[in-house]
Design an enzyme around this catalytic site. Structure first.
Site, PDB file in Angstrom:
ATOM      1  N   ASP A   1       0.848  -1.213  -0.030  1.00  0.00           N
ATOM      2  CA  ASP A   1      -0.018   0.011   0.082  1.00  0.00           C
ATOM      3  C   ASP A   1       0.846   1.265   0.034  1.00  0.00           C
ATOM      4  O   ASP A   1       2.056   1.129   0.335  1.00  0.00           O
ATOM      5  CB  ASP A   1      -0.945  -0.006   1.291  1.00  0.00           C
ATOM      6  CG  ASP A   1      -1.740   1.324   1.476  1.00  0.00           C
ATOM      7  OD1 ASP A   1      -2.215   1.847   0.392  1.00  0.00           O
ATOM      8  OD2 ASP A   1      -1.627   1.888   2.313  1.00  0.00           O
ATOM      9  N   MET A   2       0.313   2.387  -0.370  1.00  0.00           N
ATOM     10  CA  MET A   2       1.039   3.584  -0.358  1.00  0.00           C
ATOM     11  C   MET A   2       1.033   4.586   0.582  1.00  0.00           C
ATOM     12  O   MET A   2       1.751   4.669   1.498  1.00  0.00           O
ATOM     13  CB  MET A   2       1.292   4.213  -1.602  1.00  0.00           C
ATOM     14  CG  MET A   2       2.460   5.116  -1.794  1.00  0.00           C
ATOM     15  SD  MET A   2       2.227   6.270  -3.317  1.00  0.00           S
ATOM     16  CE  MET A   2       0.494   6.750  -3.309  1.00  0.00           C
ATOM     17  N   ASP A   3      -0.081   5.201   0.771  1.00  0.00           N
ATOM     18  CA  ASP A   3      -0.448   6.196   1.580  1.00  0.00           C
ATOM     19  C   ASP A   3      -0.455   5.462   3.130  1.00  0.00           C
ATOM     20  O   ASP A   3      -1.110   4.790   3.555  1.00  0.00           O
ATOM     21  CB  ASP A   3      -1.852   6.752   1.372  1.00  0.00           C
ATOM     22  CG  ASP A   3      -1.530   7.685  -0.007  1.00  0.00           C
ATOM     23  OD1 ASP A   3      -1.082   8.389  -0.016  1.00  0.00           O
ATOM     24  OD2 ASP A   3      -2.608   7.304  -1.001  1.00  0.00           O
TER      25      ASP A   3
ATOM     26  N   ASP B   1      -1.395  -0.604   6.151  1.00  0.00           N
ATOM     27  CA  ASP B   1      -1.544   0.271   7.645  1.00  0.00           C
ATOM     28  C   ASP B   1      -2.880   0.164   8.007  1.00  0.00           C
ATOM     29  O   ASP B   1      -3.064   0.768   9.379  1.00  0.00           O
ATOM     30  CB  ASP B   1      -0.822   1.535   7.598  1.00  0.00           C
ATOM     31  CG  ASP B   1      -1.595   2.534   6.451  1.00  0.00           C
ATOM     32  OD1 ASP B   1      -1.848   3.668   6.912  1.00  0.00           O
ATOM     33  OD2 ASP B   1      -2.038   1.964   5.291  1.00  0.00           O
TER      34      ASP B   1
END
Length: 192
Positions: A14-16, A170
């Site tokens: 995941d990025m954000d 996250d």
């Protein structure tokens, strides 16, 4: 360093909030763009909806608060403001280190709830865009997170069976999406 090479064939991030510490910057952009339309978006609710595409969030909050807005326009305004603030974004150090360690040894991809062009800009700002064989954004699939499609597409694009992928996330919704895609999930909050 976590060495995942012996048990997994691919890594999907995941990025954000996972690879890039964008969440505080996203919250500032959200707060300003929603306030312009009289919509309240609490920090607690913001974090609970992490990974959900912006237009979906705008529609949900507008409906709950009895407001009528063009969700696409508000979401686009939020992304423009976010990009203006992008210079402040830093990597999430432990996750960045894992990606850096494995980047030359196994295929890696990004699976994000952000539009792909925004994700690519963040990755380029952080200087890590070239580490990833694929970037899959909310606009690349019919059913974005919390559905499993983003993770399945990321695995497909790097040529790895989802069951042989480790996913880094996250948020609870993101972890559920990755698990539903058959991936083994690492909750990055346990690394911080």
């Amino acid at each position: 360093m976590i060495n995942l090479h012996h048990t997994y064939d691919g890594l999907v991030f995941d990025m954000d909030g996972t690879l890039a510490d964008t969440m505080p910057t996203h919250f500032v952009a959200w707060s300003r763009s929603m306030a312009a339309h009289g919509i309240v978006f609490s920090e607690e609710r913001f974090y609970a909806l992490g990974g959900v595409p912006a237009p979906v969030i705008v529609e949900m909050l507008a409906r709950e608060q009895g407001k009528s807005v063009d969700a696409e326009v508000v979401a686009e305004a939020k992304e423009v403001l976010f990009l203006e603030l992008l210079k402040d974004v830093q990597p999430v150090i432990p996750v960045h280190a894992i990606a850096e360690f494995h980047r030359e040894h196994m295929p890696m991809a990004i699976a994000t709830g952000s539009p792909r062009w925004v994700a690519e800009k963040i990755l380029k700002t952080l200087g890590i865009y070239q580490w990833f064989g694929a970037v899959v954004g909310a606009d690349d699939v019919v059913n974005p997170k919390p559905a499993l499609d983003t993770y399945l597409r990321a695995a497909e694009l790097i040529g790895v069976d989802p069951l042989r992928c480790h996913a880094f996330e996250d948020t609870d919704l993101g972890m559920e999406a990755a698990r539903n895609a058959g991936m083994t999930v690492i909750n990055i909050n346990t690394l911080l």
